[in-house]
Design an enzyme around this catalytic site. Structure first.
Site, PDB file in Angstrom:
ATOM      1  N   ASP A   1      29.006  11.139  -5.855  1.00  0.00           N
ATOM      2  CA  ASP A   1      28.956  10.696  -4.460  1.00  0.00           C
ATOM      3  C   ASP A   1      29.169   9.190  -4.418  1.00  0.00           C
ATOM      4  O   ASP A   1      28.475   8.447  -5.101  1.00  0.00           O
ATOM      5  CB  ASP A   1      27.573  11.009  -3.838  1.00  0.00           C
ATOM      6  CG  ASP A   1      27.344  12.501  -3.662  1.00  0.00           C
ATOM      7  OD1 ASP A   1      28.324  13.264  -3.712  1.00  0.00           O
ATOM      8  OD2 ASP A   1      26.178  12.900  -3.463  1.00  0.00           O
TER       9      ASP A   1
ATOM     10  N   ARG B   1      18.146   6.394 -10.480  1.00  0.00           N
ATOM     11  CA  ARG B   1      17.397   5.166 -10.158  1.00  0.00           C
ATOM     12  C   ARG B   1      15.894   5.415 -10.248  1.00  0.00           C
ATOM     13  O   ARG B   1      15.123   4.497 -10.497  1.00  0.00           O
ATOM     14  CB  ARG B   1      17.791   4.665  -8.761  1.00  0.00           C
ATOM     15  CG  ARG B   1      17.235   3.259  -8.469  1.00  0.00           C
ATOM     16  CD  ARG B   1      17.942   2.582  -7.311  1.00  0.00           C
ATOM     17  NE  ARG B   1      17.448   1.226  -7.107  1.00  0.00           N
ATOM     18  CZ  ARG B   1      16.654   0.856  -6.098  1.00  0.00           C
ATOM     19  NH1 ARG B   1      16.277   1.743  -5.176  1.00  0.00           N
ATOM     20  NH2 ARG B   1      16.243  -0.392  -5.987  1.00  0.00           N
ATOM     21  N   ARG B   2      15.478   6.659 -10.068  1.00  0.00           N
ATOM     22  CA  ARG B   2      14.055   6.980 -10.228  1.00  0.00           C
ATOM     23  C   ARG B   2      13.675   7.126 -11.696  1.00  0.00           C
ATOM     24  O   ARG B   2      12.551   7.472 -12.022  1.00  0.00           O
ATOM     25  CB  ARG B   2      13.709   8.270  -9.473  1.00  0.00           C
ATOM     26  CG  ARG B   2      13.929   8.196  -7.969  1.00  0.00           C
ATOM     27  CD  ARG B   2      13.216   9.344  -7.235  1.00  0.00           C
ATOM     28  NE  ARG B   2      13.570  10.655  -7.737  1.00  0.00           N
ATOM     29  CZ  ARG B   2      14.610  11.372  -7.341  1.00  0.00           C
ATOM     30  NH1 ARG B   2      15.424  10.895  -6.407  1.00  0.00           N
ATOM     31  NH2 ARG B   2      14.853  12.564  -7.855  1.00  0.00           N
TER      32      ARG B   2
ATOM     33  N   SER C   1      18.405  10.336  -8.437  1.00  0.00           N
ATOM     34  CA  SER C   1      17.394  10.576  -9.466  1.00  0.00           C
ATOM     35  C   SER C   1      17.535   9.590 -10.635  1.00  0.00           C
ATOM     36  O   SER C   1      16.553   9.261 -11.284  1.00  0.00           O
ATOM     37  CB  SER C   1      17.496  12.014  -9.967  1.00  0.00           C
ATOM     38  OG  SER C   1      18.833  12.310 -10.302  1.00  0.00           O
TER      39      SER C   1
ATOM     40  N   LYS D   1      15.887  28.647 -26.027  1.00  0.00           N
ATOM     41  CA  LYS D   1      15.914  28.914 -24.589  1.00  0.00           C
ATOM     42  C   LYS D   1      15.548  27.652 -23.814  1.00  0.00           C
ATOM     43  O   LYS D   1      16.124  27.384 -22.750  1.00  0.00           O
ATOM     44  CB  LYS D   1      14.976  30.062 -24.256  1.00  0.00           C
ATOM     45  CG  LYS D   1      15.517  31.402 -24.772  1.00  0.00           C
ATOM     46  CD  LYS D   1      14.823  32.576 -24.105  1.00  0.00           C
ATOM     47  CE  LYS D   1      15.541  33.881 -24.385  1.00  0.00           C
ATOM     48  NZ  LYS D   1      15.483  34.271 -25.819  1.00  0.00           N
TER      49      LYS D   1
ATOM     50  N   ASN E   1      11.231  10.465   0.986  1.00  0.00           N
ATOM     51  CA  ASN E   1      11.905  10.010   2.211  1.00  0.00           C
ATOM     52  C   ASN E   1      11.267  10.604   3.459  1.00  0.00           C
ATOM     53  O   ASN E   1      11.047   9.902   4.443  1.00  0.00           O
ATOM     54  CB  ASN E   1      13.393  10.382   2.173  1.00  0.00           C
ATOM     55  CG  ASN E   1      14.176   9.451   1.252  1.00  0.00           C
ATOM     56  OD1 ASN E   1      13.650   8.448   0.771  1.00  0.00           O
ATOM     57  ND2 ASN E   1      15.424   9.792   1.010  1.00  0.00           N
TER      58      ASN E   1
ATOM     59  N   GLY F   1      21.314  15.798 -11.316  1.00  0.00           N
ATOM     60  CA  GLY F   1      22.145  16.878 -10.804  1.00  0.00           C
ATOM     61  C   GLY F   1      23.527  16.387 -10.418  1.00  0.00           C
ATOM     62  O   GLY F   1      24.505  17.130 -10.487  1.00  0.00           O
ATOM     63  N   ASP F   2      23.618  15.160  -9.973  1.00  0.00           N
ATOM     64  CA  ASP F   2      24.907  14.566  -9.629  1.00  0.00           C
ATOM     65  C   ASP F   2      24.821  13.056  -9.847  1.00  0.00           C
ATOM     66  O   ASP F   2      23.787  12.559 -10.295  1.00  0.00           O
ATOM     67  CB  ASP F   2      25.305  14.899  -8.181  1.00  0.00           C
ATOM     68  CG  ASP F   2      24.428  14.184  -7.163  1.00  0.00           C
ATOM     69  OD1 ASP F   2      23.439  13.547  -7.549  1.00  0.00           O
ATOM     70  OD2 ASP F   2      24.751  14.250  -5.961  1.00  0.00           O
TER      71      ASP F   2
ATOM     72  N   ASP G   1      25.069   9.487  -8.019  1.00  0.00           N
ATOM     73  CA  ASP G   1      25.034   8.855  -6.694  1.00  0.00           C
ATOM     74  C   ASP G   1      25.326   7.367  -6.848  1.00  0.00           C
ATOM     75  O   ASP G   1      24.505   6.627  -7.382  1.00  0.00           O
ATOM     76  CB  ASP G   1      23.640   9.032  -6.070  1.00  0.00           C
ATOM     77  CG  ASP G   1      23.299  10.496  -5.828  1.00  0.00           C
ATOM     78  OD1 ASP G   1      23.986  11.131  -5.023  1.00  0.00           O
ATOM     79  OD2 ASP G   1      22.346  10.995  -6.465  1.00  0.00           O
TER      80      ASP G   1
HETATM   81  N1  DCP Z   1      18.363  12.797   0.364  1.00  0.00           N
HETATM   82  C1  DCP Z   1      17.409  13.085   1.321  1.00  0.00           C
HETATM   83  N2  DCP Z   1      17.408  14.306   1.941  1.00  0.00           N
HETATM   84  C2  DCP Z   1      18.318  15.227   1.615  1.00  0.00           C
HETATM   85  C3  DCP Z   1      19.289  14.952   0.645  1.00  0.00           C
HETATM   86  C4  DCP Z   1      19.291  13.722   0.026  1.00  0.00           C
HETATM   87  O1  DCP Z   1      16.568  12.231   1.630  1.00  0.00           O
HETATM   88  N3  DCP Z   1      18.294  16.416   2.226  1.00  0.00           N
HETATM   89  C5  DCP Z   1      18.339  11.490  -0.318  1.00  0.00           C
HETATM   90  C6  DCP Z   1      17.211  11.462  -1.327  1.00  0.00           C
HETATM   91  C7  DCP Z   1      17.893  11.757  -2.605  1.00  0.00           C
HETATM   92  C8  DCP Z   1      19.230  11.069  -2.414  1.00  0.00           C
HETATM   93  O2  DCP Z   1      19.529  11.241  -1.032  1.00  0.00           O
HETATM   94  O3  DCP Z   1      17.178  11.234  -3.705  1.00  0.00           O
HETATM   95  C9  DCP Z   1      20.329  11.634  -3.298  1.00  0.00           C
HETATM   96  O4  DCP Z   1      20.465  13.035  -3.056  1.00  0.00           O
HETATM   97  P1  DCP Z   1      20.718  14.062  -4.233  1.00  0.00           P
HETATM   98  O5  DCP Z   1      20.909  15.396  -3.629  1.00  0.00           O
HETATM   99  O6  DCP Z   1      21.803  13.557  -5.106  1.00  0.00           O
HETATM  100  O7  DCP Z   1      19.307  14.145  -4.994  1.00  0.00           O
HETATM  101  P2  DCP Z   1      18.725  13.365  -6.241  1.00  0.00           P
HETATM  102  O8  DCP Z   1      19.691  12.351  -6.741  1.00  0.00           O
HETATM  103  O9  DCP Z   1      17.383  12.863  -5.852  1.00  0.00           O
HETATM  104  O10 DCP Z   1      18.500  14.499  -7.339  1.00  0.00           O
HETATM  105  P3  DCP Z   1      19.626  15.188  -8.279  1.00  0.00           P
HETATM  106  O11 DCP Z   1      19.342  14.752  -9.669  1.00  0.00           O
HETATM  107  O12 DCP Z   1      19.420  16.643  -8.096  1.00  0.00           O
HETATM  108  O13 DCP Z   1      20.962  14.729  -7.796  1.00  0.00           O
HETATM  109 MG    MG Z   2      21.677  12.843  -7.082  1.00  0.00          MG
HETATM  110 MN    MN Z   3      23.989  13.157  -4.415  1.00  0.00          MN
END
Ligand code: DCP
Ligand code: MG
Ligand code: MN
Length: 345
Positions: free
Chosen positions: A260, A182-183, A180, A72, A283, A189-190, A192
């Site tokens: 993206d 780069r972090r 995410s 699971k 942010n 999730g996607d 970028d």
């Molecule tokens: N972002 C933000 N506020 C939002 C959406 C996005 O500041 N409402 C910025 C911060 C995110 C970045 O854009 O890190 C990329 O957005 P993602 O939705 O792709 O989120 P992450 O990449 O951080 O996470 P995931 O792994 O879910 O894609």
């Molecule tokens: Mg993302």
């Molecule tokens: Mn994104």
């Protein structure tokens, strides 16, 4: 970008633990004492891990995690959900379960999802008879694909395809993987991709990406669908971006991923990288900090004297302090540098 289930608060297994706790709560409710206790012990064990547990094999090495719980854990990591839990909740409250399911369709917000529930739709397959926008249709057809996590190595493969195509079109263009990835996340999730250039501005990037790169990558079968595109450039608006889906060539598994493409002129790359690296909570807090210091930070730059133009006229943007360098933006804000891996709130 309304992803559900943010993967990481600070525990690398936060999302897995969150889902297991829901499953545990369900067993508790149904007076399944044995499973409730087994889940509690397994969750406690997982909570102590400092690295992400992504395979059943690794999970089974943890104390109090048996083969079934381990399977699971692997299912949650790779599909971002647990089918056993989905089924249990659907039996208890079909409307609530349907709402949750519909909210996970790309391009569907709360208003749309509730409308479908009110109209009596309960399953994804029944939505074939509902009215959907073209991108919602793609979201529905690739529901499992888009809800699955993308392993870090696969993010790199998608970036390499874009980078290679771009290199042939314009060697001075550059791709930086943001979000995410780069972090330092183990999965995303996607995908970028920040696309910038050694010298040329946005107009050049727009021509390059919208008129050449996207059509070429679509023709070669890598880009599968366009979900949204924006050339808008005013104020805090989206800027120039292309949102869609991509898929690696066979023999790779034919899973469509959300991708993206974010176009950023070199003069704004520092501010854009802060924004597109996130996370979203980081942010919000750094923007709040800027505003407390009488400044304004957005994806285009750090500004001072915002809304304090001469003769009480409101200047929308203020005076530019810094936009090109991430480090200098941190310095101007008077906060110590934080590497992308540390930008998790
Ligand atoms: N972002 C933000 N506020 C939002 C959406 C996005 O500041 N409402 C910025 C911060 C995110 C970045 O854009 O890190 C990329 O957005 P993602 O939705 O792709 O989120 P992450 O990449 O951080 O996470 P995931 O792994 O879910 O894609
Ligand atoms: Mg993302
Ligand atoms: Mn994104």
């Amino acid at each position: 970008h309304e992803h559900t289930g943010k993967a990481s608060i600070d525990n690398p297994n936060a999302r897995t633990i969150e889902v297991l706790e829901q499953m545990c709560a369900y067993y508790d409710q149904t007076h399944d004492h044995w499973r409730t206790i087994a889940y509690r012990k397994g969750i406690a064990s997982l909570r102590e891990q400092t690295s992400k547990i992504s395979t059943a094999e690794a999970a089974q090495r943890l104390p109090f995690v048996g083969a079934r719980l381990a399977a699971k854990i692997e299912e949650i990591v790779w599909t971002n959900r647990l089918s056993r839990l989905d089924n249990a909740l659907a039996d208890q409250d079909p409307a609530a379960a349907a709402l949750q399911t519909f909210l996970r369709i790309y391009g569907v917000g709360f208003a749309q999802a509730s409308r479908w529930v009110a109209q009596g739709f309960r399953t994804l397959s029944s939505l074939a008879g509902a009215k959907l926008s073209p991108s919602q249709k793609v979201g529905l057809e690739h529901y499992d694909d888009f809800n699955a996590r993308i392993p870090r190595a696969e993010v790199e493969q998608h970036a390499a395809v874009v980078r290679e195509c771009l290199r042939r079109l314009d060697p001075a263009a550059e791709v930086i993987v943001g979000g995410s990835y780069r972090r330092g996340a183990a999965d995303s999730g996607d995908i970028d991709l920040v696309i910038t250039h050694g010298s040329a501005g946005l107009a050049h990037l727009q021509r390059l990406v919208f008129e050449t790169l996207v059509p070429q990558l679509t023709a070669q079968g890598f880009l599968k669908a366009a979900l949204a595109t924006s050339h808008k450039r005013d104020g805090d608006a989206a800027g120039a971006k292309w949102l869609g889906a991509s898929c690696l060539p066979a023999p790779n598994p034919q899973v469509w991923r959300r991708i993206d493409l974010l176009l950023v002129p070199p003069a704004e790359i520092g501010a854009a990288l802060i924004y597109f690296t996130g996370n979203d909570v980081f942010n919000r807090s750094i923007r709040l900090l800027a505003s407390r210091k009488g400044m304004r930070l957005n994806q285009r730059g750090l500004y001072r004297d915002v809304g304090r133009g001469p003769g009480r006229t409101r200047t929308a943007r203020g005076t530019l302090v810094e936009a090109r360098s991430e480090r200098r933006i941190f310095e101007a804000l008077g906060v110590p540098w934080r590497s992308p891996e540390q930008r998790i709130c």
